[in-house]
Design an enzyme around this catalytic site. Structure first.
Site, PDB file in Angstrom:
ATOM      1  N   LYS A 217       0.820  -1.215   0.000  1.00  0.00           N
ATOM      2  CA  LYS A 217       0.000   0.000   0.000  1.00  0.00           C
ATOM      3  C   LYS A 217       0.852   1.263   0.000  1.00  0.00           C
ATOM      4  O   LYS A 217       1.991   1.280   0.469  1.00  0.00           O
ATOM      5  CB  LYS A 217      -1.017  -0.048   1.136  1.00  0.00           C
ATOM      6  CG  LYS A 217      -2.101  -1.067   0.756  1.00  0.00           C
ATOM      7  CD  LYS A 217      -3.372  -0.984   1.508  1.00  0.00           C
ATOM      8  CE  LYS A 217      -4.355  -1.999   0.884  1.00  0.00           C
ATOM      9  NZ  LYS A 217      -5.350  -2.474   1.829  1.00  0.00           N
ATOM     10  N   ARG A 253      -3.174 -10.126   4.873  1.00  0.00           N
ATOM     11  CA  ARG A 253      -3.555 -10.166   3.456  1.00  0.00           C
ATOM     12  C   ARG A 253      -2.375  -9.645   2.641  1.00  0.00           C
ATOM     13  O   ARG A 253      -1.944  -8.512   2.851  1.00  0.00           O
ATOM     14  CB  ARG A 253      -4.809  -9.300   3.255  1.00  0.00           C
ATOM     15  CG  ARG A 253      -5.378  -9.337   1.849  1.00  0.00           C
ATOM     16  CD  ARG A 253      -6.648  -8.480   1.774  1.00  0.00           C
ATOM     17  NE  ARG A 253      -7.260  -8.539   0.460  1.00  0.00           N
ATOM     18  CZ  ARG A 253      -6.863  -7.811  -0.584  1.00  0.00           C
ATOM     19  NH1 ARG A 253      -5.860  -6.962  -0.465  1.00  0.00           N
ATOM     20  NH2 ARG A 253      -7.482  -7.926  -1.754  1.00  0.00           N
TER      21      ARG A 253
HETATM   22  N1  HH2 Z   1      -7.359  -4.090   0.441  1.00  0.00           N
HETATM   23  C1  HH2 Z   1      -7.707  -4.107  -0.857  1.00  0.00           C
HETATM   24  C2  HH2 Z   1      -8.786  -4.868  -1.310  1.00  0.00           C
HETATM   25  N2  HH2 Z   1      -9.498  -5.630  -0.465  1.00  0.00           N
HETATM   26  N3  HH2 Z   1      -9.878  -6.432   1.720  1.00  0.00           N
HETATM   27  C3  HH2 Z   1      -9.571  -6.443   3.025  1.00  0.00           C
HETATM   28  N4  HH2 Z   1     -10.257  -7.200   3.869  1.00  0.00           N
HETATM   29  N5  HH2 Z   1      -8.526  -5.692   3.511  1.00  0.00           N
HETATM   30  C4  HH2 Z   1      -7.771  -4.892   2.722  1.00  0.00           C
HETATM   31  O1  HH2 Z   1      -6.858  -4.208   3.235  1.00  0.00           O
HETATM   32  C5  HH2 Z   1      -8.085  -4.853   1.330  1.00  0.00           C
HETATM   33  C6  HH2 Z   1      -9.175  -5.652   0.854  1.00  0.00           C
HETATM   34  C7  HH2 Z   1      -6.905  -3.299  -1.824  1.00  0.00           C
HETATM   35  O2  HH2 Z   1      -5.820  -4.055  -2.300  1.00  0.00           O
HETATM   36  P1  HH2 Z   1      -5.822  -4.831  -3.693  1.00  0.00           P
HETATM   37  O3  HH2 Z   1      -6.867  -5.895  -3.690  1.00  0.00           O
HETATM   38  O4  HH2 Z   1      -4.450  -5.292  -4.000  1.00  0.00           O
HETATM   39  O5  HH2 Z   1      -6.142  -3.694  -4.732  1.00  0.00           O
HETATM   40  P2  HH2 Z   1      -7.432  -3.292  -5.600  1.00  0.00           P
HETATM   41  O6  HH2 Z   1      -8.535  -2.949  -4.658  1.00  0.00           O
HETATM   42  O7  HH2 Z   1      -6.937  -2.115  -6.410  1.00  0.00           O
HETATM   43  O8  HH2 Z   1      -7.803  -4.479  -6.459  1.00  0.00           O
END
Ligand code: HH2
Length: 272
Positions: A217, A253
């Site tokens: 992040k 995660r």
């Molecule tokens: N962060 C993201 C998405 N889903 N779910 C939970 N429970 N906790 C988190 O911190 C979280 C999440 C964002 O990360 P990422 O999936 O890599 O990115 P994007 O939303 O751009 O697909």
């Protein structure tokens, strides 16, 4: 009947991230092809992930949502290929997507809106007996990083999560299937994010296992001196995950599963 979530996911467990999207903030496009996503999920399992979180919609700052049909088009081929082989969490806020994913064997619904986004989702989770992750977010992805404000970020996140647990339990979801997430980067400044992990004990005190997703992040890139960073490095992610584990997190995660599993295995050996 599923085991309580704390039995199913002992501390620390790694949740691998598989974004079947063209636009996720750190890996957009990498796993957009279903065969790439399936290979990534299998690799993460081999590297020690307890579960893989499959998502078809980016929630990065500024993202516009996608419709349920498009989200299903993205994730269903991946879930079909993984069914029975790889433990899956579905990263969605939509009841239709969650419902199909659960039919295809997903065991956890990871909802970044904590059951506020789609009025039908709580019932889908309750009826299936799935695990659910309730995450805190201030605002919504399109605008959430504009000017996040709190009097006390930790007590506000804690009150919110307590209220969402009550809502979920009232909707028929067993408390022992619920985990909570402070939502790193979802309507928070760099300092809010670090304070949430520093004072994670105030969130674990709610009595449910806590998930932390600091992986890659932007706060990590900004901490290391780039004020306009949109991502953070693997090493910084691992450092934050180990600190979160030490402060009481149960599920970490992460995109880089091998590095997280190795570091957390060592941290556990030292701290246990
Ligand atoms: N962060 C993201 C998405 N889903 N779910 C939970 N429970 N906790 C988190 O911190 C979280 C999440 C964002 O990360 P990422 O999936 O890599 O990115 P994007 O939303 O751009 O697909």
């Amino acid at each position: 009947m599923r085991a309580p979530i704390e039995t199913r996911f002992p501390r620390p467990s790694v949740m691998g991230v598989v974004n079947v999207t063209p636009d996720s903030f750190s890996d957009g496009g990498v796993n957009f092809d279903p065969s790439d996503a399936v290979a990534a999920a299998r690799r993460m399992l081999a590297e020690g992930a307890a579960i893989v979180d499959v998502g078809g919609e980016s929630t990065r700052p500024g993202a516009d949502g996608v419709g349920a049909d498009e989200e299903l088009r993205r994730v269903v081929p991946v879930l079909e290929a993984l069914a029975g082989d790889v433990p899956v969490s579905i990263d969605t806020s939509k009841a239709r997507v969650a419902s199909r994913a659960l039919e295809l064997g997903a065991e956890l619904v990871n909802d970044v809106t904590a059951l506020r986004g789609d009025g039908a989702l709580a019932e889908v989770v309750a009826e299936s007996g799935a695990y659910v992750c309730l995450m805190h977010m201030q605002g919504e992805p399109r605008t959430m990083q504009a000017e996040p404000r709190y009097d006390d970020v930790v007590s506000e996140v804690r009150s919110f999560l307590e209220e969402r647990v009550r809502f979920a339990v009232d909707a028929g979801i067993a408390e022992e299937r619920i985990c909570l997430d402070p939502g790193i980067g979802f309507g928070k400044t760099v300092e809010h994010n670090f304070e949430l992990v520093r004072r994670l004990g105030e969130l674990t005190a709610v009595g449910r296992p806590v998930v932390v997703g600091f992986s890659r992040k932007s706060s990590l890139g900004r901490l290391l001196g780039d004020p306009s960073a949109t991502t953070g490095s693997v090493a910084a992610s691992v450092g934050a995950a180990v600190a979160a584990y030490q402060r009481g997190a149960t599920i970490l995660r992460a995109h880089d599963v091998r590095e997280h599993v190795e570091a957390l295995t060592a941290a556990r050996a030292v701290l246990a």
